[in-house]
Design an enzyme around this catalytic site. Structure first.
Site, PDB file in Angstrom:
ATOM      1  N   LYS A   1       0.895  -1.174   0.000  1.00  0.00           N
ATOM      2  CA  LYS A   1       0.000   0.000   0.000  1.00  0.00           C
ATOM      3  C   LYS A   1       0.928   1.217   0.000  1.00  0.00           C
ATOM      4  O   LYS A   1       1.452   1.611   1.028  1.00  0.00           O
ATOM      5  CB  LYS A   1      -0.874  -0.030   1.252  1.00  0.00           C
ATOM      6  CG  LYS A   1      -2.200   0.714   1.137  1.00  0.00           C
ATOM      7  CD  LYS A   1      -2.125   2.146   0.713  1.00  0.00           C
ATOM      8  CE  LYS A   1      -1.846   3.087   1.862  1.00  0.00           C
ATOM      9  NZ  LYS A   1      -1.627   4.492   1.415  1.00  0.00           N
TER      10      LYS A   1
ATOM     11  N   CYS B   1      13.647  11.109   7.423  1.00  0.00           N
ATOM     12  CA  CYS B   1      13.600  10.676   8.824  1.00  0.00           C
ATOM     13  C   CYS B   1      14.953  10.847   9.516  1.00  0.00           C
ATOM     14  O   CYS B   1      15.019  10.915  10.740  1.00  0.00           O
ATOM     15  CB  CYS B   1      13.130   9.236   8.918  1.00  0.00           C
ATOM     16  SG  CYS B   1      14.170   8.094   8.004  1.00  0.00           S
TER      17      CYS B   1
ATOM     18  N   GLU C   1       9.174   1.529  11.085  1.00  0.00           N
ATOM     19  CA  GLU C   1      10.215   2.548  10.917  1.00  0.00           C
ATOM     20  C   GLU C   1       9.513   3.886  11.019  1.00  0.00           C
ATOM     21  O   GLU C   1       8.806   4.284  10.098  1.00  0.00           O
ATOM     22  CB  GLU C   1      10.887   2.389   9.549  1.00  0.00           C
ATOM     23  CG  GLU C   1      11.597   1.071   9.360  1.00  0.00           C
ATOM     24  CD  GLU C   1      12.768   0.886  10.307  1.00  0.00           C
ATOM     25  OE1 GLU C   1      13.295   1.888  10.825  1.00  0.00           O
ATOM     26  OE2 GLU C   1      13.144  -0.268  10.556  1.00  0.00           O
TER      27      GLU C   1
ATOM     28  N   GLU D   1       9.061  15.801  15.631  1.00  0.00           N
ATOM     29  CA  GLU D   1       9.795  15.722  14.365  1.00  0.00           C
ATOM     30  C   GLU D   1       9.288  16.832  13.442  1.00  0.00           C
ATOM     31  O   GLU D   1       8.107  16.872  13.101  1.00  0.00           O
ATOM     32  CB  GLU D   1       9.531  14.353  13.726  1.00  0.00           C
ATOM     33  CG  GLU D   1      10.171  14.195  12.363  1.00  0.00           C
ATOM     34  CD  GLU D   1       9.760  12.892  11.673  1.00  0.00           C
ATOM     35  OE1 GLU D   1       8.567  12.564  11.662  1.00  0.00           O
ATOM     36  OE2 GLU D   1      10.655  12.213  11.149  1.00  0.00           O
TER      37      GLU D   1
ATOM     38  N   GLY E   1       1.830   5.054  13.035  1.00  0.00           N
ATOM     39  CA  GLY E   1       2.307   3.752  13.515  1.00  0.00           C
ATOM     40  C   GLY E   1       1.390   3.190  14.592  1.00  0.00           C
ATOM     41  O   GLY E   1       1.085   1.984  14.602  1.00  0.00           O
TER      42      GLY E   1
HETATM   43  P1  NAD Z   1       2.300   8.859   7.172  1.00  0.00           P
HETATM   44  O1  NAD Z   1       2.466   8.246   8.507  1.00  0.00           O
HETATM   45  O2  NAD Z   1       1.328   9.959   6.996  1.00  0.00           O
HETATM   46  O3  NAD Z   1       1.882   7.725   6.083  1.00  0.00           O
HETATM   47  C1  NAD Z   1       2.653   6.587   5.854  1.00  0.00           C
HETATM   48  C2  NAD Z   1       1.786   5.521   5.193  1.00  0.00           C
HETATM   49  O4  NAD Z   1       0.819   5.065   6.129  1.00  0.00           O
HETATM   50  C3  NAD Z   1       1.009   6.000   3.972  1.00  0.00           C
HETATM   51  O5  NAD Z   1       1.003   5.002   2.984  1.00  0.00           O
HETATM   52  C4  NAD Z   1      -0.396   6.181   4.540  1.00  0.00           C
HETATM   53  O6  NAD Z   1      -1.414   6.101   3.575  1.00  0.00           O
HETATM   54  C5  NAD Z   1      -0.468   5.039   5.517  1.00  0.00           C
HETATM   55  N1  NAD Z   1      -1.498   5.169   6.566  1.00  0.00           N
HETATM   56  C6  NAD Z   1      -1.998   6.301   7.112  1.00  0.00           C
HETATM   57  N2  NAD Z   1      -2.931   5.988   8.052  1.00  0.00           N
HETATM   58  C7  NAD Z   1      -2.996   4.637   8.100  1.00  0.00           C
HETATM   59  C8  NAD Z   1      -3.782   3.713   8.857  1.00  0.00           C
HETATM   60  N3  NAD Z   1      -4.658   4.126   9.775  1.00  0.00           N
HETATM   61  N4  NAD Z   1      -3.593   2.389   8.650  1.00  0.00           N
HETATM   62  C9  NAD Z   1      -2.697   1.951   7.729  1.00  0.00           C
HETATM   63  N5  NAD Z   1      -1.950   2.787   6.967  1.00  0.00           N
HETATM   64  C10 NAD Z   1      -2.098   4.113   7.153  1.00  0.00           C
HETATM   65  O7  NAD Z   1       3.765   9.300   6.707  1.00  0.00           O
HETATM   66  P2  NAD Z   1       4.218  10.245   5.521  1.00  0.00           P
HETATM   67  O8  NAD Z   1       3.751  11.637   5.765  1.00  0.00           O
HETATM   68  O9  NAD Z   1       3.903   9.605   4.211  1.00  0.00           O
HETATM   69  O10 NAD Z   1       5.825  10.153   5.725  1.00  0.00           O
HETATM   70  C11 NAD Z   1       6.502  10.903   6.673  1.00  0.00           C
HETATM   71  C12 NAD Z   1       6.811  10.129   7.938  1.00  0.00           C
HETATM   72  O11 NAD Z   1       7.478   8.913   7.631  1.00  0.00           O
HETATM   73  C13 NAD Z   1       7.762  10.892   8.847  1.00  0.00           C
HETATM   74  O12 NAD Z   1       7.334  10.805  10.171  1.00  0.00           O
HETATM   75  C14 NAD Z   1       9.090  10.175   8.658  1.00  0.00           C
HETATM   76  O13 NAD Z   1      10.000  10.290   9.725  1.00  0.00           O
HETATM   77  C15 NAD Z   1       8.631   8.784   8.474  1.00  0.00           C
HETATM   78  N6  NAD Z   1       9.687   8.023   7.802  1.00  0.00           N
HETATM   79  C16 NAD Z   1      10.430   7.141   8.547  1.00  0.00           C
HETATM   80  C17 NAD Z   1      11.462   6.440   7.948  1.00  0.00           C
HETATM   81  C18 NAD Z   1      12.270   5.436   8.715  1.00  0.00           C
HETATM   82  O14 NAD Z   1      12.861   4.565   8.067  1.00  0.00           O
HETATM   83  N7  NAD Z   1      12.324   5.498  10.036  1.00  0.00           N
HETATM   84  C19 NAD Z   1      11.759   6.649   6.597  1.00  0.00           C
HETATM   85  C20 NAD Z   1      10.995   7.569   5.884  1.00  0.00           C
HETATM   86  C21 NAD Z   1       9.950   8.244   6.497  1.00  0.00           C
END
Ligand code: NAD
Length: 495
Positions: free
Chosen positions: A191, A298, A264, A392, A249
């Protein structure tokens, strides 16, 4: 649902490329019952439509992947060959992928180019793990109850992996989940982020062209709250591998229930610059580590703790570096800092900066917004309770603080809910190792910024930064389970 047979491989023009279908499941490209538009966040232009997968469609996709993962044989050597071919195709299609990434995400063309090289490396490393799917013999003779037995364990795929990915590295983070999951012999349902589904679908075409069996994986674009939740919560999913924000998460963990999860999450990374450091080198690394991808990374440097005697010169150097960066269009190869993923994000970053300024912080560079662009910003005297210190930022903002003792710098570095990575600049190796031992993070970079990573590293962090570790070998370990076989030797008498 309309199904289309898998068409012949096409390379395509990045400006007009469209996937053969809005999603991929049951071994073929499909257009689901609903769709949503994908726009270039910079100018709002329409790039195409993809499927907005419903719960019923997710169910169909997961069932098909589960049937293939549990019911078909795909030997490890073929997995290695397919992923090796996929790595080569990623590089061959560099121009197409650069165009797609730099249009649908917020990356500049230069940043998209480096992500493509990283993704090929991720796939190459994943392919190599086919030869590492080993086990060991077990010490039955070590206990009287083991007399007359011999046995071993091997590693078996968990079954079906759900991969949920963010927008900020739309290709490499997808490769980080699909590469290890597939090489381990799993099926995968991806997804992708709502903002970047076209990159995921272009990658799906690459996997098909590289002879990954079409029924071993599915791509189900859609919203997080509906499609993502349905994927994470599906009873036939055995492991959820999620990358995204910490709050998301929590929601994913609730949807997944009692399943294995890899998470992550975010960071609020610090760099420590000790009194004996090469502070000019540190300043350069901080500028690169804080403002790349407009801070939407991140591993971005968000807080810097610098020894008091260096602070004045160091702050001036970082502020000058920030001011020298060229803010501009993603498509211009001269651009250093592109836009944020949307104007709403740039407004949020501005609000957090304003909160710090209201609390007494001093702006040394940037702190300015125009539409979705936020200028690389350097602040000092930021109060400890400001969100720039505790949350963050995920934008191009760095805060700099002077410290009197190393102990103080370590304590302040650890004083956030996150713990992804940190950097320490010093010429004293003993000091560096002692600090590394005390920092509660997943990785410490000595004489580099928190932003450094190679794709083979175990990757992730404690606290709100995640659960478990990615990085190819660690992900393969998590996506497989030991299976024991024990043989009772009938010729050996036992009690
Ligand atoms: P986000 O948390 O908004 O979304 C991530 C994914 O989760 C998307 O595909 C989204 O559609 C999905 N999602 C949202 N709600 C959900 C739910 N209730 N159930 C299942 N899936 C759901 O993140 P973003 O804005 O796309 O990315 C930025 C974030 O990602 C930042 O916090 C960044 O630190 C983190 N990130 C972490 C790493 C790492 O490896 N630690 C790497 C890259 C990004």
């Amino acid at each position: 649902m309309m199904a289309t047979p898998n068409p012949a491989p096409t390379l395509g023009d990045p400006l007009t490329w469209q996937p053969p279908g809005g999603a991929l499941w049951s071994g073929r490209w499909v257009d689901g019952t609903a769709s949503f538009p994908v726009h270039d966040p910079e100018d709002g232009s329409l790039l195409g439509y993809v499927t907005d997968a419903t719960e019923a469609e997710v169910d169909e996709a997961v069932r098909a992947v589960a049937a293939a993962a549990h019911g078909t044989h795909w030997p490890a050597w073929e997995r290695r060959e397919a992923l090796t071919a996929a790595a080569a195709l990623v590089l061959e299609r560099r121009e197409l992928l650069t165009g797609i990434i730099s249009r649908e995400s917020s990356k500049t063309v230069r940043e998209a180019g480096s992500e493509i090289s990283r993704a090929a490396e991720t796939l190459r490393l994943s392919a190599a793990q086919a030869g590492q799917l080993t086990g060991e013999t077990l010490p039955f003779a070590d206990t009287p109850r083991g007399e007359g037995r011999l046995g071993w364990y091997t590693r078996e795929p968990v079954g079906v992996v759900a991969a949920i990915t963010p927008f900020n590295d739309p290709l490499n983070l997808v490769a980080h989940k699909l590469g290890p999951a597939l090489v381990s012999g799993n099926g995968v349902v991806l997804k992708p982020a709502e903002r970047t589904p076209l990159t995921a679908l272009a990658f799906a075409q690459i996997l098909l062209d590289a002879s990954v069996p079409a029924d071993r994986f599915a791509v189900v674009p859609g919203s997080g709250s509906r499609t993502g939740r349905a994927v994470a919560g599906h009873p036939l999913v055995d492991l959820v591998s999620f990358t995204g924000g910490a709050r998301t998460g929590d929601a994913v963990a609730r949807a997944a229930g009692a399943k294995k999860t890899l998470m992550e999450l975010g960071g609020n990374n610090a760099v420590l610059v000790l009194a004996d450091a090469d502070w000019r080198m540190a300043a350069r690394a901080v500028v690169e580590g804080a403002f790349g991808v407009a801070g939407q990374n991140c591993l971005s440097v968000q807080r810097v703790f610098v020894a008091a005697p260096l602070a004045g010169r160091f702050i001036e150097r970082v502020a000058a570096g920030a001011r020298s960066l060229r803010v501009g269009s993603k498509s211009d190869p001269r651009t250093d800092v592109g836009p944020l993923i949307d104007e709403g994000e740039a407004i949020r970053v501005g609000e957090w900066v304003e909160e710090a300024l209201q609390g007494g912080a001093v702006a040394c560079a940037g702190c300015r917004r125009e539409g979705a662009y936020y200028w690389p910003s350097v602040l000092t005297d930021v109060p400890e309770h400001a969100r720039l210190m505790t949350e963050e930022i995920f934008g191009p903002v760095v805060t700099i603080h002077s410290f009197a003792t190393v102990d103080e710098a370590v304590t302040r570095t650890n004083a956030t809910p996150y713990g992804l990575q940190a950097g320490v600049f010093t010429r004293d190796l003993d000091q560096a190792v002692t600090i590394a031992e005390r920092l509660r993070v997943g990785a410490v970079m000595v004489n580099d910024s928190s932003d450094f990573r190679i794709d083979a590293m175990p990757f992730g962090g404690p606290k709100r930064s995640g659960v478990g570790r990615e990085g190819i070998r660690s992900a393969v370990e998590a996506m497989t389970e030991p299976k024991v076989v024990a043989i009772r030797q009938q010729s050996v008498p036992t009690d």
